[in-house]
Design a protein around this motif. Structure first.
Motif, mmCIF file in Angstrom:
data_model
loop_
_atom_site.group_PDB
_atom_site.id
_atom_site.type_symbol
_atom_site.label_atom_id
_atom_site.label_comp_id
_atom_site.label_asym_id
_atom_site.label_seq_id
_atom_site.Cartn_x
_atom_site.Cartn_y
_atom_site.Cartn_z
ATOM 1 N N UNK A 130 0.038 -2.595 -5.836
ATOM 2 C CA UNK A 130 -0.262 -1.760 -5.362
ATOM 3 C C UNK A 130 -0.802 -0.956 -5.382
ATOM 4 N N UNK A 131 -1.610 -0.479 -4.353
ATOM 5 C CA UNK A 131 -3.019 0.267 -4.032
ATOM 6 C C UNK A 131 -2.454 1.465 -3.199
ATOM 7 N N UNK A 132 -2.637 2.696 -4.042
ATOM 8 C CA UNK A 132 -2.322 3.891 -4.040
ATOM 9 C C UNK A 132 -3.655 4.362 -3.545
ATOM 10 N N UNK B 142 -9.340 5.166 -3.895
ATOM 11 C CA UNK B 142 -8.564 4.423 -3.686
ATOM 12 C C UNK B 142 -7.674 3.627 -5.330
ATOM 13 N N UNK B 143 -7.115 3.167 -5.527
ATOM 14 C CA UNK B 143 -6.594 2.376 -6.716
ATOM 15 C C UNK B 143 -5.416 1.306 -6.134
ATOM 16 N N UNK C 38 0.760 -1.126 0.063
ATOM 17 C CA UNK C 38 -0.050 0.032 -0.254
ATOM 18 C C UNK C 38 0.736 1.378 -0.001
ATOM 19 N N UNK C 39 0.062 2.126 -0.237
ATOM 20 C CA UNK C 39 0.965 3.742 -0.343
ATOM 21 C C UNK C 39 0.141 4.250 0.139
ATOM 22 N N UNK C 40 -0.393 5.182 1.345
ATOM 23 C CA UNK C 40 -1.014 5.613 1.887
ATOM 24 C C UNK C 40 -2.236 4.641 1.946
ATOM 25 N N UNK C 41 -2.701 3.425 1.769
ATOM 26 C CA UNK C 41 -2.930 3.110 1.687
ATOM 27 C C UNK C 41 -2.923 1.125 3.101
#
Length: 509
Positions: A397-399, A384-385, A89-92
């Motif tokens: 990766x989930x942003x 989120x994506x 995750x990135x910010x998630x």
């Protein structure tokens, strides 16, 4: 041509997977369930091991996540997913499970039901969903918190904690500041009276550490029931890693095995299902949309309950609430109120502006009068994506992020809630926190029912352009209201499986 291994292969033993399995097995279909975990449960562990961990890991400094995610049982469930899913995750915060029972191992067990307005844009009718709600309720057992003596269905109710009961009483004798505000006893998937193989809740308050009596619903219990059927077969330690379509669908597993069936049912959870389908979806630069509910936690003090001890109860939600705080359709939140006295104390002590010893002394003095409200926003307040890793093209990766203007809505909600807290005789304490997206695992909407194109699914959960590949977990929930979603995921899986058993599926000869 070799005979398929089953009429249906279900990937995942969580609440969605078992809910799909029951109707198919009852209809005589051969079902093979692939489980990434096994039955190595913790039922026989001592209480100290459950609470503190085998290596006392619960005494280590917390990482700032929800107390629910810091218990030994939660860490054991989540860390295997973090290490093996290939999802970061990135910010998630990506939450998932590769254990028998999936996320039901750490589910808060709160029950909500959607109504016709909630599913107005879904390609199904409310009556079919309500029939499935009823079937699931009868199977898993639910109870109500109340200070009355019996529920509407004649089952005993579970007692409210004294502080929660005090707040509920205040709500009945004072007029809400906002006419839409509702406060009510919570409904939980927890037994108030025993069933075969499961004991009634003993009110010990250890719920977050793994219920040793089986009073809290866990889909592991359903797997045991399914294994009694000659039509059901379970294979442990079979983590699905690939899907291939030839004459039938073939599932490849991490150990190199493969299994085939004319129809595959994905119940691996929203993140697990996305990982399995990544090679079948045209995930471009924008990524695959993922809905998740932003979560706000608010600590509260009831001065009327100061210096009073906590009362025996479970440590799940005591009260539920809902509030409309603006004119937009999504300006609507739901939530739950917990008594802090039955939650892990260390997480709260660490957040007090005191030393550890002074913090513990303060907590012991006021713990019985503390509450925590957790508030859930609708999924459209997240942004989120899911993206492919640009280097390997394999890992995901989930942003994560919040919708534009979300900070303004947070302030408006806090202002509206402060008026209600004051009316209920509660003081809002410093330390309200907005969690990082994903932290509470309310995920949905990656492959919505009724949507056209390669990312949509039919009303029966069949992925567009991929005949025979059905999805029954939260991936196909078209939108994410602020209400708790697990019960609806289970009901929708039951609905789809009934449709498949009755109309489309034919037993393999």
């Amino acid at each position: 041509m070799n005979r398929p291994d089953a009429d249906f292969i279900i990937i995942g033993s969580g609440p969605a997977g078992v809910s799909a399995a029951f109707p198919l097995v009852a209809a005589g279909r051969r079902v093979l369930m692939l489980d990434a975990g096994n039955d190595a449960g913790s039922q026989e562990e001592s209480r100290s091991a459950r609470v503190l961990g085998a290596d006392l890991e619960a005494l280590q400094v917390d990482d700032g996540s929800s107390p629910k995610l810091q218990t030994p049982v939660s860490r054991g469930i989540l860390e295997r997913f973090r290490g093996n899913s290939g999802i970061t995750g990135s910010g998630f915060t990506p939450i998932g499970s590769l254990a028998r029972g999936g996320l039901s191992n750490i589910w808060g067990a709160q029950i909500s039901f959607l109504d016709a307005e909630d599913i107005a844009d879904w390609p199904i009718d409310i009556a079919s969903l309500q029939r499935s709600y009823q079937r699931i309720s009868e199977r898993i057992g639910i109870s109500r918190n109340s200070n009355s003596t019996r529920s509407a269905h004649g089952e005993p109710v579970l007692p409210l904690g004294a502080t929660a009961a005090h707040v509920l009483h205040r709500n009945t004798v004072t007029k809400p500041a906002n006419g839409s505000f509702r406060l009510f006893p919570a409904i939980n998937a927890i037994l108030s009276e025993a069933r075969p193989g499961r004991a009634a809740c003993d009110l010990s308050g250890d719920c977050l550490y793994g219920c040793p009596t089986g009073a809290i619903y866990n889909s592991r219990q359903d797997v045991l029931q399914l294994r009694k059927s000659p039509h059901f077969r379970l294979l442990d330690n079979m983590r699905a890693v690939s899907l291939r379509r030839d004459a039938a669908w073939t599932v490849g597993t991490a150990d190199g095995s493969s299994f085939s069936a004319p129809r595959i049912i994905l119940a691996a959870g929203v993140l697990g299902t996305a990982a399995l389908l990544a090679n079948h979806l045209p995930i471009e630069e924008q990524g695959l949309r993922l809905l998740n509910s932003p979560t706000l936690a608010i600590p509260l003090l009831s001065p009327a309950r100061l210096l009073r001890s906590s009362t025996p109860t479970h440590s799940l939600a005591q009260l539920g609430l809902s509030l409309r705080y603006g004119d937009r359709p999504s300006d609507y939140v739901t939530g739950a109120i917990y008594e802090v006295g039955s939650l892990p104390a260390q997480s709260f002590i660490n957040r007090m502006p005191l030393g550890r010893r002074a913090g513990r002394a303060a907590f012991e003095t006021i713990g019985g009068s503390l509450l925590v409200a957790t508030i859930y926003y609708p999924g459209d307040q997240s942004r989120s994506y899911i993206h492919r890793d640009a280097t390997t093209g394999k890992s995901l990766t989930i942003r994560g992020g919040f919708a534009e203007g979300f900070d303004i809505r947070v302030d408006a909600l806090k202002k509206a809630l402060r008026r209600e807290w004051k009316r209920l005789g509660l003081i809002q304490l410093p330390g309200a926190s907005l969690a990082e997206p994903g932290i509470d695992a309310h995920f949905a909407g990656t492959l919505p029912m009724g949507a056209p194109g390669p990312f949509g699914t039919s009303a029966d959960g069949e992925l567009n352009l991929h005949s025979g590949l059905h999805i029954v977990d939260g991936s196909i929930i078209p939108d994410l209201s602020s209400k708790y979603i697990t019960m609806t995921i289970m009901a929708n899986a039951d609905r789809i499986a009934h449709r498949l058993a009755e109309t489309e599926a034919k037993p393999a000869s």
